[in-house]
Enzyme design. Sequence first.
Site, PDB file in Angstrom:
ATOM      1  N   GLU A 136       0.829  -1.207   0.000  1.00 42.98           N
ATOM      2  CA  GLU A 136       0.000   0.000   0.000  1.00 42.98           C
ATOM      3  C   GLU A 136       0.866   1.260   0.000  1.00 42.98           C
ATOM      4  O   GLU A 136       0.611   2.209  -0.743  1.00 42.98           O
ATOM      5  CB  GLU A 136      -0.925   0.012   1.224  1.00 42.98           C
ATOM      6  CG  GLU A 136      -2.094  -0.941   1.137  1.00 42.98           C
ATOM      7  CD  GLU A 136      -3.119  -0.679   2.225  1.00 42.98           C
ATOM      8  OE1 GLU A 136      -3.247   0.490   2.652  1.00 42.98           O
ATOM      9  OE2 GLU A 136      -3.793  -1.642   2.651  1.00 42.98           O
TER      10      GLU A 136
ATOM     11  N   ASP B 184      -5.383 -10.074   1.249  1.00 45.23           N
ATOM     12  CA  ASP B 184      -5.233  -8.657   1.607  1.00 45.23           C
ATOM     13  C   ASP B 184      -5.843  -8.453   2.991  1.00 45.23           C
ATOM     14  O   ASP B 184      -6.992  -8.042   3.144  1.00 45.23           O
ATOM     15  CB  ASP B 184      -5.928  -7.770   0.571  1.00 45.23           C
ATOM     16  CG  ASP B 184      -5.628  -6.298   0.793  1.00 45.23           C
ATOM     17  OD1 ASP B 184      -4.883  -5.978   1.742  1.00 45.23           O
ATOM     18  OD2 ASP B 184      -6.136  -5.460   0.030  1.00 45.23           O
TER      19      ASP B 184
ATOM     20  N   SER C  64       6.172 -19.883  -0.938  1.00 46.31           N
ATOM     21  CA  SER C  64       6.203 -21.324  -0.723  1.00 46.31           C
ATOM     22  C   SER C  64       5.712 -22.024  -1.979  1.00 46.31           C
ATOM     23  O   SER C  64       5.117 -21.399  -2.857  1.00 46.31           O
ATOM     24  CB  SER C  64       5.309 -21.753   0.460  1.00 46.31           C
ATOM     25  OG  SER C  64       5.680 -21.105   1.649  1.00 46.31           O
TER      26      SER C  64
ATOM     27  N   ASP D 238      -4.844  -3.093   6.101  1.00 43.08           N
ATOM     28  CA  ASP D 238      -5.213  -1.802   5.508  1.00 43.08           C
ATOM     29  C   ASP D 238      -4.646  -0.681   6.361  1.00 43.08           C
ATOM     30  O   ASP D 238      -4.712  -0.726   7.596  1.00 43.08           O
ATOM     31  CB  ASP D 238      -6.737  -1.642   5.421  1.00 43.08           C
ATOM     32  CG  ASP D 238      -7.308  -2.160   4.108  1.00 43.08           C
ATOM     33  OD1 ASP D 238      -6.518  -2.534   3.219  1.00 43.08           O
ATOM     34  OD2 ASP D 238      -8.544  -2.196   3.977  1.00 43.08           O
TER      35      ASP D 238
END
Length: 823
Positions: free
Chosen positions: A195, A334, A262, A337
């Site tokens: 972000e 996600d 991974s 924030d």
Amino acid sequence: MAVVFQWLVRLAVVLIVLAVLGVGMTYYLASRSLPDYDATLKVSGLAAETEIVRDNANVPHILAQNDADAFFALGFVHAQDRLWQMMMLRRTAQGRLSEVFGTATVETDSFIRRLDIYRLAVQSVSVQTPQTITALEAYSAGVNARIAQINQEALGRGAPEFFVFPMALAPWQPADSIAIGKLMALRLSGQLDAEVLRARMSLALPDQDRLIDILPDAPGAGVGALPEYAALVPNAPRYAAMPVQQINPLSPFGPEVFAGASNAWAADASRSASGGTLLANDPHLGFSAPGIWYLARLNLQAGGVIGATIPGMPTVLTGRSDALGWGVTSAYVDDQDLFIEELNPDNQMQYRTPDGWKEFETRKSIVTIKDADPITLTLHWTDNGPVLPGTFKNIGAVTPTGHVTALSWTVLTPNDTTMSAAIGLMSAQNVAEAINASELVVAPAQNLTLADQDTIAMKTVGAVPRRDAAHQSKGRMPSLGYVATNRWQGVMSFASNPGFIAPLGGILGNTNNKMVERPFPNHISYRWGDTQRVQRWQRLMQARQVHTRDSFIEAQLDTVSATARTLLPLIGAELWFTGEAAADGTVERQRQRALTLLADWNGEMNEHLPEPLIYAAWLRALQDRMVRDDIGPLADALTHIEPLFIERAFRDVGGASVWCDVHQSAPVETCPDMARLALDDALLWIGETYGTQLESLRWGDAHQAVQDHPVLGNVPVLRYFVNIRQSTSGGDNTLQRGLTRGGPGADAFENVHGAGYRGVYDFADPDSSVFIEATGQSGHFLSRHYDDMAQLWRRGEYIPMSLDQGLARAASVGITKLEPVTP
């Protein structure tokens, strides 16, 4: 004169004797902490006699009569072999490193305190399942039994490091294990970094349409199961150069590119030559000595389990039982924030909310610092989460004056049941039970790959934030915290997390690639960890009708770069075999030699070849030339190449070839011009660093696996005993991933992040399964088990992963018997 000489000789002899005595005493004290694996010990907290059989690789096979005793013994062996590592992990999670290391770690401690990880872990203990509470308490008792033994028998303080950095060994608590789990989530997180970078890039670029080039979205609809064959934040500061942050080896905060990766894949019986299911997993983390993984086997009431643990946690995080295998890959959900919180100009202790001004939740926290005065932090929390300092991750570069930045993150909950999910998974007998157990995962979000005797599956586990469809930045950049539609609205249902069960094609897997294509706000993520390795994986999986354990191993160890195969024909399209013959020693001649080598190369990042080094240096120089005139010092934040960016520019997708023109120069440069100039840059750098004889170059000389001791690794002389360095194949975008350090320095291509653990499980014959870790079981550098697996790992070899007690006893390095103390 003769008398003076005699006294000098005597003095020299005395000094030599004293030095020898000093070295001998140091060795004696350090060696006292080497554990005795062949012993019978009476310990408090045990219900019945328990055996710990260590096989010839020093993997402990814990044979207990009940689950509590098995977890007790796991805590005991973790403390035997990795006590220093455990204490460092706990201190990191508590924000208490500075008590030992002084001012060098104050910044790390301050950040951790602001996140309040340890207090949240303490609160999370009460929400665990009864089975997990039992495991945590028994594990803690096992750790404390080893600490008590060290104190009672004067066993060299438990590890040599404690002589250099003395500290009190406080008893282990259940919250410590949960806190380490949260710390691992921190190491695997990268959405915050993404972000900030996107916001900074948006502020730096004059043409916002070019943002999609430099920070591209992963293309395609997603791959999981294979087939059968600055307007958001008014008054934001314009871009300003920020110093590149140096990474403290003790800090859990790394650049975004090291946020976790991974590989995992599985095949059902229809795609298996043996008729049984197959599963392979190699989780990627930063390298260190000792490594983060510790191999162990536990004999639980539900059956034996074996695989990779993390010292400090009573769980097999990736491994198998007789009935089930499980592997993990970073899901790149996600789950973070950033919120720009407006301060009340009349009262700086208030911030703006959708309902008006509100007081910060505040709390004092004192950081004790060795050899310095303590500092008192005032922790601030908003409805959205903890307030972070502007120096953290360059947040200050995107925070307007009169505002602060807060973080929402799924791990910042006092009701974290992830540990219960991990404990429950070890008892699951099939895919369905494993998926049910994993519903308790909160963070870090992972893709859980499963295989039982009949079925394979993959499920994204972990909390996925629920966002409003009207969210201003869609979670891609920091957004205003007082706008109601920007705030989280709880989490999505577990059923909505992506999942693939018993796919028709018989094969599924994940390389941190995009899994699904969903519209926002059900999108899971805009940022994925791989667009490259998955291409090679698909080719290898579909190249065979059926697979074996060995073909899965072959895929784990594959070093062919699909990226190199894609980009080299593009960037060299107008350079191959062109130009007149040039005299030896000229730039043109060196360029022709490099291009000749690359033209015959198949893209294999083999440690013994020169081509990978030429290719890697060329791509690094090319990206830097393409972006630096547009974004200036922000180019330093792009430490690794973005293959999709280079491909977009050379294919001129959406006009992206504009990146090849240097705007500050009069001529209009083309992408072939830029490729030629960058190749000359790369060859100059190679000549200065490794020499001009291109045919003699070795990728492995630059791509050494750097497994350094986080504390002693920079100590003169001692570092040669504690650090593990070895030449390796692979690269940033190969299945055998060896992520480079990045950046412009001479150490840019060191291998610093990769598969510290590899495991391949065959359920047609479970005891033929294999695994390996990157260093060794012991954290004691005087132990032969400190690095005895390192060369095996480098060569792509494995050790048996068997639950057969007879095999473990046949070549054991010791059997420890733990007996309960009788009243």
